[in-house]
Design an enzyme around this catalytic site. Structure first.
Site, PDB file in Angstrom:
ATOM      1  N   HIS A 355       3.827  23.835  10.763  1.00 48.53           N
ATOM      2  CA  HIS A 355       3.238  25.180  10.675  1.00 48.53           C
ATOM      3  C   HIS A 355       3.056  25.694   9.260  1.00 48.53           C
ATOM      4  O   HIS A 355       2.616  26.825   9.073  1.00 48.53           O
ATOM      5  CB  HIS A 355       4.111  26.192  11.415  1.00 48.53           C
ATOM      6  N   LYS A 543       1.394  41.949   9.113  1.00 49.33           N
ATOM      7  CA  LYS A 543       1.935  40.591   9.110  1.00 49.33           C
ATOM      8  C   LYS A 543       3.196  40.614   8.270  1.00 49.33           C
ATOM      9  O   LYS A 543       3.474  41.612   7.620  1.00 49.33           O
ATOM     10  CB  LYS A 543       0.933  39.595   8.533  1.00 49.33           C
ATOM     11  N   ARG A 544       3.940  39.523   8.258  1.00 39.67           N
ATOM     12  CA  ARG A 544       5.106  39.501   7.394  1.00 39.67           C
ATOM     13  C   ARG A 544       4.692  39.699   5.937  1.00 39.67           C
ATOM     14  O   ARG A 544       3.575  39.326   5.542  1.00 39.67           O
ATOM     15  CB  ARG A 544       5.839  38.161   7.560  1.00 39.67           C
ATOM     16  N   LYS A 549       0.334  35.938   1.321  1.00 41.97           N
ATOM     17  CA  LYS A 549      -0.528  36.698   2.233  1.00 41.97           C
ATOM     18  C   LYS A 549      -1.280  37.815   1.487  1.00 41.97           C
ATOM     19  O   LYS A 549      -2.188  38.427   2.022  1.00 41.97           O
ATOM     20  CB  LYS A 549       0.294  37.278   3.378  1.00 41.97           C
ATOM     21  N   THR A 651      -2.510  34.046  13.441  1.00 40.69           N
ATOM     22  CA  THR A 651      -2.816  34.322  14.853  1.00 40.69           C
ATOM     23  C   THR A 651      -3.156  35.799  15.016  1.00 40.69           C
ATOM     24  O   THR A 651      -3.886  36.180  15.935  1.00 40.69           O
ATOM     25  CB  THR A 651      -1.637  33.948  15.773  1.00 40.69           C
ATOM     26  N   LYS A 655      -6.107  38.045  17.258  1.00 43.32           N
ATOM     27  CA  LYS A 655      -5.880  39.265  18.054  1.00 43.32           C
ATOM     28  C   LYS A 655      -6.862  40.355  17.647  1.00 43.32           C
ATOM     29  O   LYS A 655      -7.430  41.048  18.494  1.00 43.32           O
ATOM     30  CB  LYS A 655      -4.431  39.752  17.875  1.00 43.32           C
TER      31      LYS A 655
HETATM   32  O1  73E Z   1      -0.013  30.580   9.516  1.00 46.08           O
HETATM   33  C1  73E Z   1       1.098  30.857  10.327  1.00 46.08           C
HETATM   34  C2  73E Z   1       0.845  30.291  11.714  1.00 46.08           C
HETATM   35  O2  73E Z   1      -0.221  30.971  12.338  1.00 46.08           O
HETATM   36  C3  73E Z   1       2.342  30.218   9.744  1.00 46.08           C
HETATM   37  O3  73E Z   1       2.626  30.797   8.491  1.00 46.08           O
HETATM   38  C4  73E Z   1       3.527  30.434  10.678  1.00 46.08           C
HETATM   39  O4  73E Z   1       3.200  29.834  11.941  1.00 46.08           O
HETATM   40  C5  73E Z   1       2.088  30.434  12.574  1.00 46.08           C
HETATM   41  C6  73E Z   1       1.912  29.767  13.923  1.00 46.08           C
HETATM   42  O5  73E Z   1       1.441  28.474  13.793  1.00 46.08           O
HETATM   43  C7  73E Z   1       4.772  29.829  10.152  1.00 46.08           C
HETATM   44  N1  73E Z   1       6.004  30.362  10.228  1.00 46.08           N
HETATM   45  C8  73E Z   1       6.837  29.480   9.662  1.00 46.08           C
HETATM   46  N2  73E Z   1       6.146  28.453   9.248  1.00 46.08           N
HETATM   47  N3  73E Z   1       4.853  28.667   9.552  1.00 46.08           N
HETATM   48  C9  73E Z   1       8.274  29.621   9.523  1.00 46.08           C
HETATM   49  C10 73E Z   1       8.969  28.788   8.665  1.00 46.08           C
HETATM   50  C11 73E Z   1      10.334  28.906   8.535  1.00 46.08           C
HETATM   51  C12 73E Z   1      11.017  29.863   9.262  1.00 46.08           C
HETATM   52  C13 73E Z   1      10.323  30.706  10.112  1.00 46.08           C
HETATM   53  C14 73E Z   1       8.955  30.584  10.243  1.00 46.08           C
END
Ligand code: 73E
Length: 808
Positions: A355, A543-544, A549, A651, A655
Site C-alpha cells: 500500500h 485525509k491524514r 499529501k 480512496t 468517495k
Molecule cells: O494511498 C493510500 C491507499 O489508498 C495509502 O497511503 C494507504 O492505503 C490506502 C489503501 O490502499 C496506506 N496506509 C498505509 N500504507 N498505505 C499504512 C502504513 C503503515 C501503517 C498504517 C497505514
C-alpha cells in the site's frame, strides 16, 4: 424467510430492552436503544451466519482469510439495517417507540480500529466480499482504544482516548470456546521421540487470544461473513497458592503482557514505529488467526496437505507478514511436514498487497527483537532467508541485487522481501503504484518472478458512500437509471452520461448538492458552532495529515488568495470556503505544526472583515468515518494534491467523485485512472508527473530559486515567518521548505515546484464554478464514471485473479 415488518422490529426491540436492560421503551436511554437495536440485528445476522458457514462447509468451498491490523468500520447500525433491507422499518419502529431515529444512529460510536485509507479499504472489502457471497473472514485485533479522538485546543491537536467499546461492543460476539494460545519468548528445544523429531517452545509466555466476532451482512443476500477481532487475556492460574515463586512471577508477567497487547491501535499512518509491542501485536493476531484456521481446516479435512486448495490468506500490507513463517511453523512442527512440502503449501496460500512506497513505512524489524520474542519463528525466517538468498544469487550473480532482495540483512528483517518470497502474488493498489513497484521498489524481484506481480486498483463501498449517505443523489440515480440496479451493478451509473445536456437533470443535481451543503452547514452549526455559508464553494481536503499529501500546498494557495484580497478587496467575487479535516500522528511534529498553521490562518481570515462572505477556512475537528459520511455529499471540490508518485491510490478521491465533487489533483495514485475516464475537461489536473518529480530530484532541485523568482510565492512564504494575528510564527515550516531540516532536504515534497500550477488549477476551478450548468454537467460525468471505483469491482478482481474463488 418471512418479511420483517416495522411491527416485528418494534416487538423485537421492546423484548430486547426488557431482557437485556430490564427497561421498557419509555424508560430506555438513547444509548440503550442503540444497543438494543444492534442486538436485534445481530440476532438476525447470527442465524444467517451459521447457515452461511454450514453451506461453505458442505460445499468444501475455498475460504478467503483477510488479515489486517486495521479495520476502520465506522458505524454499523444504519449500514447493517440498510444491507438487511430494513432501514425504513427500523426508522419507523424507533419513531413509534418514541425515539428519534437520527439520534439513535448518531449516538453510535465509530468502530475506529484503523488510521485511514488502509483500514477503511479493509472495511469496504468486507462488505463487498459478503455481498459477492464469497466465504470470507476478516481478522484483526479487538483494540480497547481505537484511533484517538482529536480535540483542537488553542489551534493545536490534543489526543484523547477513544473508548469505543462502551456502546460499540453491542456488535461483538465473544467466542471463548475458540480461544487460542499464543506463545512469546522462551527457548526452542528439540527432542527425539519414537523416531520423530519434536520441536517445542519452552518457558514461553502464553497469552490467550479470545475471538470476538462482528457479523457482516451483505447487500441483497442472506450471506453473512464475520470479522474476527482477537482480544488478549492472560492464562488464569487456577490456584495461585500452588505455584512456586518462579511460576507466580511468570503468571504476573503473562498477565502484564496480555493486558497491553490489545490495548491500543498504533496511531501512525504510513509510518512505522519499531516498538516491540507492535511486533507482539502482529504475532499475536497472526498466530491466533492461523491456529484457528488450521484447527478448522484439520477438523474438516483431517489433513493439512490440501490447505492451499481450501484457503487463501490475503495480507493487508506487510503488517501480518509473520503469517509466512507462522504457517511454516504449523505445517512443520504441528503437522509434521518436511520443509519443501510446507514451503510449497505456504507459497500457494499467501498473497500480499503493498500500500505504500514511502521508505519510512517499509517495515523492518531488528533481528535481535525477533529472535528474543519469537525464537522458533526466527529460526524459520532465517532458513527462508537463506534459501531465498541462494535463489537470488543463482539467478542474478550480482551481490548488489542479493543485498537489495535479502530478507535478513544488516541485523534487520525486511518484511516486504519476506512477503515477496513467501507469497504467490504481490499487488499494488492503483495502476501507477503497481508500475512503480515493478519498475522501482521491487524491480529485482519483478525481474526474477514477474508472474507474481499484479495490480488491483482500490475501490470503495458505493452502497455506503453513495446510496446510504446521499439519499438525494440516490433518488436521482434511481430515476435516471430505472431503479436500484446500480447498487449491485455499479457500472449502471454510466447511464447518467446520457443526461449531460438535459437541463432539468443538471438543475436537479445542483439542487441536491445545494440541499446537502445546507444540511452539512446545519450539522456543523449544531455540533461545532461553526457558521458555514452554503453559497460558498465547498473546497475540501480531508485525509491524514502527512507532508506528502501536501496540505501545506493548499495552505500556501489560501495565503496567496488572502494576500490578493488585501491588495484588492474585490479580487474574489465567488465566496470560497476551504474545509480541512486531518489527524496527525501524535509523534509527528511537523504534521502537528501544519494543523496549527491551518487554525492560525482560519482565525486570521475569520477576524478580517475584508474576507466576509468571500473567504473562509475551517478546520473540522476529529475527522473520522462518520464525519466523512456527512461531508462527502456536501463537497464540491476534492483536493487530491499529493506529490506525484507518493500516494499509492487514495480512496477519498473516489468517495468525492461518486458524490459529484470535482477533483483538483495531481496525476498520482488512482487520480490517474480517474483522469483516464474523465479527461482534462472533467477534472482540474496540475503539477509534475511522477517521472518528472524523479527527474527533478536527479537533476538537483533548488526551491530557493523559485522563491526568488516568483513574487507571489515569495510573499506567501514570508507570511509563514511573520505568522498571523494569534502571534504564532511558522519560521520552522519556512525553513523546511527553503533549506530543509532534520536530515530532510529542502521542500522534500516539491510544493514550491507545483505552486504556480496549483494556483492556476484553483483559478480554473473557480472560473468554471461561475457557470453552474457547466459545473453540474462535469459533476454528472464524474458520478457516471465512478462505477469502476466500486469495491465490488476490486473484490471481484481479487477473487478472479488472485484468490481463484467463485463469486456472485
Ligand atoms: O494511498 C493510500 C491507499 O489508498 C495509502 O497511503 C494507504 O492505503 C490506502 C489503501 O490502499 C496506506 N496506509 C498505509 N500504507 N498505505 C499504512 C502504513 C503503515 C501503517 C498504517 C497505514
Amino acid at each position: 424467510m418471512t418479511p420483517i415488518t416495522t411491527q416485528t422490529l418494534e416487538n423485537a426491540l421492546t423484548a430486547k430492552l426488557m431482557v437485556s436492560f430490564g427497561k421498557t421503551a419509555a424508560e430506555a436511554t438513547d444509548g440503550e436503544m442503540m444497543r438494543a437495536s444492534a442486538l436485534v440485528l445481530r440476532d438476525m445476522m447470527a442465524l444467517r451466519e451459521v447457515e452461511t458457514r454450514q453451506k461453505a462447509r458442505q460445499q468444501h468451498a475455498r475460504q478467503v482469510h483477510y488479515l489486517s491490523l486495521e479495520f476502520l468500520m465506522g458505524r454499523s447500525l444504519m449500514k447493517n439495517a440498510y444491507n438487511l433491507g430494513l432501514l425504513p422499518q427500523l426508522r419507523e419502529a424507533l419513531e413509534h417507540l418514541g425515539f428519534k431515529a437520527a439520534d439513535i444512529f448518531e449516538i453510535e460510536p465509530d468502530a475506529a480500529l484503523g488510521n485511514g485509507g488502509l483500514g477503511r479499504l479493509a472495511a469496504c472489502y468486507l462488505d463487498s466480499m459478503t455481498t459477492l457471497e464469497i466465504p470470507a473472514t476478516g481478522y484483526s485485533i479487538c483494540y480497547e482504544l481505537g484511533i484517538f479522538k482529536q480535540k483542537i485546543v488553542e489551534g493545536q491537536q490534543v489526543e484523547l482516548p477513544d473508548n469505543w467499546k462502551d456502546l460499540g461492543a453491542a456488535w461483538l460476539m465473544p467466542k471463548p470456546a475458540e480461544t487460542q494460545e499464543v506463545r512469546f519468548g522462551g527457548t526452542v528445544r528439540e527432542f527425539w521421540d519414537n523416531g520423530h523429531l519434536h520441536i517445542v517452545n519452552e518457558d514461553a509466555t502464553v497469552v490467550q487470544a479470545v475471538p470476538c466476532d462482528m457479523e457482516i451482512a451483505g447487500y441483497g443476500t442472506e450471506h453473512v461473513n464475520v470479522l474476527r477481532l482477537w482480544d488478549a487475556r492472560s492464562t488464569q492460574p487456577v490456584d495461585m497458592s500452588l505455584f512456586s515463586r518462579g511460576e507466580y512471577l511468570k503468571a504476573a508477567e503473562d498477565e502484564a503482557m496480555a493486558e497491553t497487547i490489545a490495548k491500543v491501535l498504533y496511531p501512525e499512518d504510513n509510518h512505522l514505529e519499531g516498538k516491540s509491542l507492535r511486533l507482539k501485536q502482529q504475532y499475536f493476531f497472526v498466530s491466533a488467526t492461523l491456529q484457528s484456521i488450521a484447527a478448522k481446516h484439520t477438523e474438516l479435512y483431517g489433513t493439512m496437505k490440501n490447505f492451499h486448495e481450501k484457503n487463501v490468506i490475503q495480507i493487508n500490507d506487510t503488517h501480518p507478514a509473520l503469517v509466512i513463517p507462522e504457517l511454516m511453523r504449523i505445517l512443520i512442527d504441528d503437522a509434521g511436514m518436511d520443509w519443501d512440502e510446507a514451503w510449497d503449501i505456504t507459497t500457494r496460500s499467501v498473497a500480499y498487497t503493498n500500500h505504500t512506497v514511502l521508505s519510512e513505512a517499509l517495515e523492518r524489524w531488528p533481528q535481535s527483537l525477533v529472535e528474543f520474542l519469537l525464537p522458533r519463528v526466527w529460526q524459520i525466517i532465517l532458513e527462508i532467508s537463506r534459501r531465498w538468498q541462494k535463489k537470488v544469487e543463482d539467478f542474478y550473480h550480482d551481490p548488489k541485487k542479493t543485498e537489495k532482495m535479502a530478507i535478513v540483512w544488516g541485523g534487520q528483517v525486511r518484511m516486504a522481501n519476506l512477503c515477496i518470497a513467501g507469497g504467490m502474488a504481490v499487488n499494488g493498489v492503483s495502476g501507477l503504484h503497481s508500475e512503480i513497484l515493478k519498475k522501482d521498489v521491487f524491480r529485482d524481484a519483478y525481474g526474477m518472478e514477474p508472474w507474481k506481480f499484479r495490480n488491483v486498483t482500490n475501490g470503495i463501498d458505493h452502497r455506503r458512500w453513495l446510496s446510504e449517505i446521499n439519499p438525494g443523489l440516490d433518488g436521482l440515480i434511481r430515476d435516471l437509471t430505472g431503479g436500484d440496479d446500480y447498487l449491485l451493478h455499479p457500472q449502471a451509473l454510466k447511464k447518467l452520461d446520457d443526461y449531460a445536456d438535459d437541463a432539468s437533470v443538471l438543475e436537479r443535481l445542483g439542487a441536491i448538492k445545494r440541499a446537502n451543503k445546507a444540511a452539512f452547514a446545519a450539522h456543523a452549526k449544531k455540533t461545532r458552532g461553526v457558521e458555514l455559508n452554503p453559497d460558498a464553494i465547498f473546497d475540501v481536503q480531508v485525509k491524514r495529515l502527512h507532508e506528502y499529501k501536501r496540505q501545506l500546498l493548499n495552505v500556501l494557495h489560501i495565503i496567496a488568495l488572502y494576500q490578493k484580497l488585501q491588495d484588492d478587496p474585490n479580487a474574489i467575487t465567488q465566496p470560497h470556503t476551504f474545509l480541512f479535516g486531518a489527524k496527525a500522528a501524535p509523534g509527528y511534529a511537523v504534521a502537528k505544526r501544519i494543523i496549527r498553521l491551518i487554525n492560525s490562518l482560519a482565525d486570521q481570515i475569520d477576524h478580517d472583515p475584508i474576507c466576509r462572505d468571500k473567504l473562509q477556512v475551517v478546520f473540522l475537528e476529529n475527522y473520522r468515518v462518520s464525519l466523512a459520511e456527512q461531508l462527502m455529499p456536501a463537497s464540491e471540490v476534492s483536493q487530491q494534491i499529493s506529490t506525484a508518485g507518493k500516494e499509492a491510490s487514495g480512496t477519498g478521491n473516489m468517495k468525492f467523485m461518486m458524490n459529484g465533487a470535482l477533483t483538483v489533483g495531481t496525476l498520482d495514485g488512482a487520480n490517474v485512472e480517474m483522469h483516464d475516464l474523465l479527461g482534462d475537461e472533467n477534472m482540474f489536473l496540475f503539477g509534475l508527473r511522477a517521472d518528472e518529480v524523479e527527474q527533478l530530484k536527479r537533476e538537483g532541485y533548488v526551491p530557493q530559486r523559485l522563491y526568488n523568482r516568483d513574487p507571489v510565492l515569495h510573499r506567501c512564504l514570508d507570511a509563514l515567518r511573520t505568522g498571523f494575528r494569534d502571534g504564532v510564527r511558522y519560521d520552522d515550516l519556512y525553513q523546511r521548505l527553503l533549506f530543509g531540516a532534520g536530515g530532510s532536504p529542502a521542500d522534500e515534497y516539491f510544493l514550491l515546484a507545483d505552486f504556480q500550477a496549483y494556483c492556476q488549477a484553483e483559478k480554473r476551478m473557480a472560473e468554471t464554478y461561475r457557470d453552474q450548468t457547466a459545473w453540474n454537467r462535469m459533476s454528472l460525468h464524474n458520478i457516471a464514471r465512478s462505477g469502476v471505483f466500486a469495491a465490488d469491482r476490486a473484490v471481484a478482481e481479487y477473487a478472479d485473479n488472485i484468490w481463484h474463488v467463485p463469486h456472485k
